[in-house]
Design a protein around this motif. Structure first.
Motif, PDB file in Angstrom:
ATOM      1  N   SER A   1      16.617   2.795 -35.229  1.00 48.02           N
ATOM      2  CA  SER A   1      16.507   4.197 -35.625  1.00 48.02           C
ATOM      3  C   SER A   1      15.838   4.980 -34.513  1.00 48.02           C
ATOM      4  O   SER A   1      15.400   4.407 -33.500  1.00 48.02           O
ATOM      5  CB  SER A   1      15.722   4.340 -36.937  1.00 48.02           C
ATOM      6  OG  SER A   1      14.454   3.726 -36.841  1.00 48.02           O
TER       7      SER A   1
ATOM      8  N   LEU B   1      12.950   8.138 -33.463  1.00 46.95           N
ATOM      9  CA  LEU B   1      11.694   8.771 -33.860  1.00 46.95           C
ATOM     10  C   LEU B   1      11.601  10.105 -33.138  1.00 46.95           C
ATOM     11  O   LEU B   1      11.854  10.178 -31.931  1.00 46.95           O
ATOM     12  CB  LEU B   1      10.525   7.863 -33.474  1.00 46.95           C
ATOM     13  CG  LEU B   1       9.110   8.291 -33.835  1.00 46.95           C
ATOM     14  CD1 LEU B   1       8.913   8.309 -35.350  1.00 46.95           C
ATOM     15  CD2 LEU B   1       8.100   7.332 -33.187  1.00 46.95           C
TER      16      LEU B   1
ATOM     17  N   LYS C   1      19.929   7.513 -37.861  1.00 42.74           N
ATOM     18  CA  LYS C   1      18.789   7.330 -38.766  1.00 42.74           C
ATOM     19  C   LYS C   1      17.570   7.894 -38.046  1.00 42.74           C
ATOM     20  O   LYS C   1      17.158   7.374 -37.012  1.00 42.74           O
ATOM     21  CB  LYS C   1      18.580   5.851 -39.110  1.00 42.74           C
ATOM     22  CG  LYS C   1      19.686   5.247 -39.964  1.00 42.74           C
ATOM     23  CD  LYS C   1      19.260   3.912 -40.567  1.00 42.74           C
ATOM     24  CE  LYS C   1      19.016   2.882 -39.495  1.00 42.74           C
ATOM     25  NZ  LYS C   1      18.593   1.573 -40.065  1.00 42.74           N
TER      26      LYS C   1
ATOM     27  N   CYS D   1      13.633   9.079 -38.020  1.00 41.31           N
ATOM     28  CA  CYS D   1      12.289   9.000 -38.580  1.00 41.31           C
ATOM     29  C   CYS D   1      11.494  10.191 -38.050  1.00 41.31           C
ATOM     30  O   CYS D   1      11.326  10.347 -36.833  1.00 41.31           O
ATOM     31  CB  CYS D   1      11.632   7.679 -38.160  1.00 41.31           C
ATOM     32  SG  CYS D   1      10.002   7.381 -38.903  1.00 41.31           S
TER      33      CYS D   1
ATOM     34  N   TYR E   1       8.256  12.505 -37.220  1.00 38.91           N
ATOM     35  CA  TYR E   1       6.984  12.072 -36.635  1.00 38.91           C
ATOM     36  C   TYR E   1       5.959  13.190 -36.828  1.00 38.91           C
ATOM     37  O   TYR E   1       6.055  14.235 -36.191  1.00 38.91           O
ATOM     38  CB  TYR E   1       7.201  11.745 -35.159  1.00 38.91           C
ATOM     39  CG  TYR E   1       6.071  11.047 -34.453  1.00 38.91           C
ATOM     40  CD1 TYR E   1       4.882  10.705 -35.099  1.00 38.91           C
ATOM     41  CD2 TYR E   1       6.183  10.709 -33.109  1.00 38.91           C
ATOM     42  CE1 TYR E   1       3.854  10.054 -34.421  1.00 38.91           C
ATOM     43  CE2 TYR E   1       5.169  10.056 -32.423  1.00 38.91           C
ATOM     44  CZ  TYR E   1       4.010   9.737 -33.088  1.00 38.91           C
ATOM     45  OH  TYR E   1       2.997   9.103 -32.412  1.00 38.91           O
TER      46      TYR E   1
ATOM     47  N   SER F   1      15.490   8.866 -42.347  1.00 35.99           N
ATOM     48  CA  SER F   1      15.211   7.499 -42.782  1.00 35.99           C
ATOM     49  C   SER F   1      13.755   7.280 -43.148  1.00 35.99           C
ATOM     50  O   SER F   1      13.435   6.347 -43.894  1.00 35.99           O
ATOM     51  CB  SER F   1      15.603   6.499 -41.691  1.00 35.99           C
ATOM     52  OG  SER F   1      14.832   6.716 -40.509  1.00 35.99           O
ATOM     53  N   GLY F   2      12.838   8.100 -42.609  1.00 35.13           N
ATOM     54  CA  GLY F   2      11.431   7.875 -42.890  1.00 35.13           C
ATOM     55  C   GLY F   2      10.550   8.887 -42.200  1.00 35.13           C
ATOM     56  O   GLY F   2      11.019   9.845 -41.577  1.00 35.13           O
TER      57      GLY F   2
ATOM     58  N   LYS G   1       6.813   8.837 -39.844  1.00 38.56           N
ATOM     59  CA  LYS G   1       5.620   8.221 -39.282  1.00 38.56           C
ATOM     60  C   LYS G   1       4.507   9.256 -39.354  1.00 38.56           C
ATOM     61  O   LYS G   1       4.615  10.343 -38.769  1.00 38.56           O
ATOM     62  CB  LYS G   1       5.824   7.781 -37.836  1.00 38.56           C
ATOM     63  CG  LYS G   1       4.547   7.166 -37.252  1.00 38.56           C
ATOM     64  CD  LYS G   1       4.607   6.916 -35.762  1.00 38.56           C
ATOM     65  CE  LYS G   1       3.238   6.409 -35.288  1.00 38.56           C
ATOM     66  NZ  LYS G   1       3.155   6.246 -33.835  1.00 38.56           N
TER      67      LYS G   1
ATOM     68  N   SER H   1      11.222   5.402 -45.730  1.00 39.38           N
ATOM     69  CA  SER H   1      10.266   4.464 -45.147  1.00 39.38           C
ATOM     70  C   SER H   1       9.093   5.261 -44.588  1.00 39.38           C
ATOM     71  O   SER H   1       9.262   6.008 -43.614  1.00 39.38           O
ATOM     72  CB  SER H   1      10.923   3.648 -44.028  1.00 39.38           C
ATOM     73  OG  SER H   1      11.960   2.834 -44.533  1.00 39.38           O
TER      74      SER H   1
END
Length: 316
Positions: free
Chosen positions: A94, A96, A129, A131, A133, A160-161, A163, A183
């Motif tokens: 993925s 970021l 995907k 993520c 941040y 996807s998520g 951080k 996630s």
């Protein structure tokens, strides 16, 4: 997952051979994956060519792309798209992406949404995907739950998520509660006991560069109570590395442990840690590690333990 530091050549390009050895050491110490070119990896200071060549070199050396998250942060949206296409073509897990650190005081929630939406539309791939941040201390732009919700609804399956390196446990737990289908990773290692108990996926962390076995032990502990017992040890090492800018501190430790002085190099505008502060930091860090149980050490295992991971860092 470890947000890997990036070793540099004398002319300040990524040292791919040394980076591969570092990644191999981290995997050997129990890390599940690697995030390349994040904040610890000084990613946004590298050119697009440096980052794409380094990723190609890492994969060519045998590192599985499915164990990599690649940070594609840059100031230019076309550069972000180029980095994204390259990484996706290589089959990484993925991407970021943090908001860019420009116009810090004037970016609204609508502007943050527009930035991510433009990036996603420009990349325009079904295999993306992404993520998100959240690190407002670095970029000055927070990722609010409202922006995350808008992006998740506008681009289902793409986000996807998240951080979260904001350092606010309440905010991390709110993300876990509101976005249970995503996630959620904490970037604050000391919050791992609480966030794993609440349902976080795990951590993408810089401390793993210098204490991967301790991080692995915390992750594998059976209960939140057992994980909390490891927090004082983690705080001890973190407090030493945090005396100076974190990437430079981590690199000083890796240079000393590996015998590779090139690890000390950092990209401008950061500076190497000057003497005598560097010697004091190294003295205190290795003293701290020596007081850990042998199974948690990475640089100073016991005499009975296989030293292959340390040797691997030092090989020619």
């Amino acid at each position: 997952m470890v947000a890997a530091a990036t070793p540099l050549t004398a002319d300040l390009h990524p040292d791919i051979k040394l980076l591969v050895r570092h990644i191999e050491m981290l995997f050997g110490a129990g890390c599940d994956g690697i995030a390349l070119f994040g904040t610890t990896g000084e990613g946004t200071e590298f050119s697009v060519e440096d980052r794409t060549e380094a990723l190609d070199g890492v994969i060519a050396a045998g590192i599985a792309p499915g164990r990599l998250i690649v940070s594609v942060g840059a100031l230019s949206i076309p550069d972000i798209a180029r980095l994204a296409h390259h990484a996706l073509d290589r089959g990484v897990d993925s991407l970021l992406l943090m908001p860019p650190c420009v116009y810090r005081g004037g970016i609204t929630e609508d502007g943050t949404f527009r930035f991510y939406a433009t990036v996603i539309d420009r990349i325009s791939r079904v295999d993306l995907k992404l993520c998100l941040y959240h690190f407002p201390d670095i970029c000055g732009v927070p990722l609010t739950t409202r922006v995350i919700r808008r992006l998740d609804e506008a681009y289902p399956g793409i986000i996807s998520g998240v951080k979260d390196s904001g350092g606010d446990l309440d905010f991390t737990e709110a993300l876990i509660g509101r976005f249970s289908h995503l996630s959620i990773y904490t970037g604050s290692e000391t919050h791992l006991p609480q966030t794993l108990a609440a349902g976080a996926r795990g951590t993408i962390c810089g401390l793993g560069n210098a204490m991967p076995r301790l991080m692995r032990a915390m992750f594998d502990a059976p209960t939140a109570f057992d994980r909390r017992k490891l927090v004082p040890a983690l705080l001890g090492g973190d407090s030493i590395l945090s005396r100076k800018p974190f990437p430079a501190s981590v690199k000083a430790v890796l240079a000393s442990a590996s015998g590779e002085p090139g690890w000390n190099r950092v990209l401008p505008p950061m500076s190497e840690i000057a003497m005598p502060e560097r010697d004091w930091l190294l003295r205190d860090f290795f003293s701290w590690e020596q007081n850990l149980p042998p199974a948690w050490r990475i640089f100073q295992p016991s005499e009975q333990e296989d030293r292959s991971q340390v040797v691997k860092m030092k090989r020619a």
